[in-house]
Design an enzyme around this catalytic site. Structure first.
Site, short mmCIF file in Angstrom:
data_model
loop_
_atom_site.label_atom_id
_atom_site.label_comp_id
_atom_site.label_asym_id
_atom_site.label_seq_id
_atom_site.Cartn_x
_atom_site.Cartn_y
_atom_site.Cartn_z
N HIS A 74 0.79 -1.24 0.00
CA HIS A 74 0.00 0.00 0.00
C HIS A 74 0.82 1.29 0.00
O HIS A 74 0.27 2.36 -0.26
CB HIS A 74 -0.93 0.01 1.23
CG HIS A 74 -2.28 0.58 0.96
ND1 HIS A 74 -2.51 1.62 0.08
CD2 HIS A 74 -3.50 0.26 1.46
CE1 HIS A 74 -3.79 1.92 0.05
NE2 HIS A 74 -4.41 1.10 0.87
N TYR A 97 -13.24 5.22 10.70
CA TYR A 97 -12.44 5.70 9.56
C TYR A 97 -13.07 5.20 8.28
O TYR A 97 -13.34 4.01 8.12
CB TYR A 97 -11.01 5.16 9.69
CG TYR A 97 -10.04 5.55 8.62
CD1 TYR A 97 -9.04 6.49 8.87
CD2 TYR A 97 -10.06 4.95 7.36
CE1 TYR A 97 -8.11 6.84 7.89
CE2 TYR A 97 -9.15 5.29 6.38
CZ TYR A 97 -8.17 6.23 6.64
OH TYR A 97 -7.25 6.56 5.67
N THR A 112 -5.18 10.21 0.16
CA THR A 112 -6.52 9.98 0.71
C THR A 112 -6.80 11.01 1.80
O THR A 112 -5.90 11.64 2.32
CB THR A 112 -6.64 8.57 1.33
OG1 THR A 112 -5.67 8.43 2.38
CG2 THR A 112 -6.44 7.48 0.28
#
Length: 658
Positions: free
Chosen positions: A377, A488, A501
């Protein structure tokens, strides 16, 4: 050892194949997945920059998110701390000015890009479960093409076609079309394509179309995260022409591009994959000391182990370079996964013996042809991965290059990579395997599908499907615990140059009021509850729009904190806002949620971000709500949460359609 076979023979075969390609009028239709009229990176120079929110707005949004989580007295304390931070003489003013000044000097990027990369690469926890998510493909509609080697070959070829199109700048630019009927047209492409790159975004904007940042896309291929003490590094070698294949814990490579950069014929690639299978068929189910398990380790421990592995023999260093530089990892599992939970378990973590979690992404295909992407990621987010995911599914299923009856004629040339291990390395591998088994055995996966309720019902009732899904999570947790907790939801900011993000905070005063009402013995009237759902939808919609426009509070406060950590004034003690227990609590995300919408996604999943949390991957279809919940018992009870979630959707559905 590294088994190169007869290398001269391989070169001769390659030259012959290349010549045969040319003589048979090999077409670009095979070499490239797309041939866009608008260059791939055409809009990149004119993308707007990620805004830094006003400090006062960040304070307001932060307090709004804290209010449903705190008691009245605790909220008052936090409110005073925040007012002091953003006040005329507060630490926030100086830090904010420093952030703005730094941003003005670095107009080529965003204020969040570097600290966000650093955050990922500096974290020392293992990648699988903690960071690497998965996207699971639906099956090929033609069942005959789901045979493992056939699907693997077609998806591999489509992947290389995607990569070549990207590098040749003929992959369609990623654009969000507000009204596709008016903007996803030849006229749009002609007009914007004629505009200079520096103003092309504005031309797209006139069509109500929004080009997205594509700076992450090149990192999909030939890339690897390499462990280093304290902070990892991202490595890439775009000159490499080979793919890495793992089967039964063994490593194999073969070139998919010839010396001139052309993709080898489908029959050659199929022959190579069949060769991998035949070579590994003679191997045990897993090697005694599977080197891939090392990528499941804590990052500093893996860094030390990798350094020792390289020191044992130059052969190991060469093998690691070939692993690092491969286009990506193609993983062929020798097992079938019967049932949704085993399928998710295998793709999310497996037993670690047939994985290399450090690659930018791994395309995993099991014995029955079930396929998924497991991706690292740090280098990028969902926009790049989902685009690749969608494009290779469409290409491999509508233009399959090999078929169940395809014959292989060329002699395959596959290289097996072996690692020399000393006793110390064998001990490290054994310990890593034991630790990973302990972690994965403790992870619980629970799946819920709620048919009959989805986008169609929500749109008919004029409420946001995502808001309803998030409301369900809030109601379920309240049913289970009687509490509200930090939640979240990931939101892309790829509408901006080098955006990453932002966080949507779905737990609001509106959702808190609904949870307490719907879970009460004295429920309000249906009309009142309907009004509350609509209020939740309105609030959530506003939060989503703000986050997508870079107007959340999480990334801004994160950026200010990073500056404070290296500021001489705060060398001994950070500003009080960061020492407030409320700040720690809101960043301890018990409910971590994310979705990626695509008709080709069968499932998406990731692990909890905290031990006492839930990792919630979800899908919203026209007439179905689906979610995969991960948890670590006894810290959380995922099965009970899923039962509460089902009851929550029953309650919400009853209210909406009454």
């Amino acid at each position: 050892m590294i088994r190169f076979g007869s290398f001269n023979k391989y070169k001769a075969a390659t030259a012959y194949t290349t010549l045969r390609f040319k003589s048979s009028s090999f077409q670009d239709d095979y070499q490239y997945l797309q041939q866009s009229k608008v260059p791939t990176m055409h809009f990149q120079p004119s993308l707007p920059r990620l805004p830094i929110p006003e400090l006062s707005k960040t304070a307001e949004r932060y307090l709004n998110a804290q209010k449903p989580l705190l008691s009245t007295s605790d909220f008052s304390k936090t409110e005073e701390i925040v007012k002091s931070f953003v006040g005329p003489n507060g630490a926030g003013q100086g830090l904010h000015k420093q952030l703005v000044d730094h941003d003005k000097k670095n107009k080529h990027t965003s204020y969040i890009s570097k600290p966000w990369f650093d955050m990922y690469l500096s974290d020392r926890i293992p990648l699988p479960i903690n960071y690497n998510p998965i996207l699971v493909y639906i099956r090929d509609p033609n069942e005959a093409y789901n045979k493992q080697v056939i699907r693997a070959t077609n998806m591999l070829i489509s992947s290389v076609r995607f990569m070549k199109s990207l590098r040749a700048e003929i992959l369609e630019p990623e654009v969000y079309h507000l009204n596709p009927k008016k903007s996803n047209t030849d006229l749009f492409r002609t007009v914007t394509g004629l505009l200079p790159s520096m103003v092309s975004w504005y031309g797209a904007y006139l069509f109500k179309a929004f080009p997205l940042d594509m700076s992450q896309f090149p990192s999909l291929f030939n890339a690897n995260r390499i462990p280093e003490i304290g902070k990892d590094v991202l490595f890439q070698d775009t000159s490499a022409k080979h793919v890495l294949v793992l089967r039964k814990g063994e490593f194999y490579i073969f070139d998919v591009l010839d010396s001139e950069g052309n993709i080898f014929p489908p029959e050659v690639i199929l022959a190579n994959l069949k060769k991998v299978i035949s070579m590994s068929d003679g191997q045990p189910p897993s090697p005694d000391h599977p080197v891939g398990i090392l990528t499941t380790m804590e990052r500093d421990s893996w860094a030390k182990a990798r350094k020792h592995l390289k020191a044992i023999s130059p052969q190991n260093e060469t093998a690691l370079k070939l692993v690092d530089s491969a286009l990506f990892a193609l993983i062929l599992d020798d097992e079938s996964c019967s049932g949704h939970v085993p399928l998710v378990q295998n793709f999310l973590h497996g037993d670690g013996t047939n994985r290399w979690f450090d690659k930018s992404f791994s395309l995993i295909i099991d014995k029955d042809g079930e396929a998924a992407i497991n991706f690292e990621h740090s280098w990028g987010d969902g926009v790049a991965v989902l685009r690749y995911f969608n494009d290779i599914y469409k290409d491999s299923t509508t233009k399959p290059r090999v078929h169940p009856d395809t014959e292989t004629k060329d002699n395959p040339e596959v290289t097996q990579l072996d690692f020399l291990l000393d006793q110390e390395m064998k001990n490290v591998i054994a310990e890593a395997k034991s630790q990973y088994e302990s972690v994965t055995n403790h992870l619980k996966i629970d799946i819920m599908e709620f048919p009959g309720f989805g986008k169609n019902v929500c749109k008919k009732q004029k409420v946001s499907p995502d808001a309803v899904m998030q409301l369900g999570f809030q109601v379920a947790f309240h049913k289970q615990t009687g509490k509200q907790v930090a939640t979240y939801e990931s939101c892309s900011t790829s509408a901006f140059r080098h955006g990453r993000t932002e966080t949507i905070r779905p737990c609001t005063m509106a959702t808190k009021a609904f949870c307490e009402s719907i879970n009460s013995n004295n429920q309000p009237s249906i009309s009142e509850l309907q009004g509350m759902i609509k209020k939740c939808s309105e609030v959530h919609g506003a939060l989503t729009r703000d986050a997508a426009m870079g107007q959340g509070f999480d990334r801004h406060l994160f950026g200010l904190r990073k500056l404070a950590e290296v500021h001489p004034e705060f060398s001994k003690e950070l500003p009080e806002i960061y020492r407030d227990p409320a700040y720690s609590a809101i960043n301890h995300n018990v409910l971590s949620t994310s979705t990626l919408s695509s008709p080709y996604v069968q499932a998406g999943a990731f692990g909890p971000v905290v031990k006492d949390g839930y990792g919630i991957g979800y899908l919203i279809a026209d007439n179905m709500l689906g979610t995969i919940v991960t948890s670590y018992p006894p810290h959380r009870d995922g099965a009970d949460f899923v039962n509460c979630l089902r009851k929550s959707f029953e309650d919400i559905y009853r209210v909406l359609v009454k």
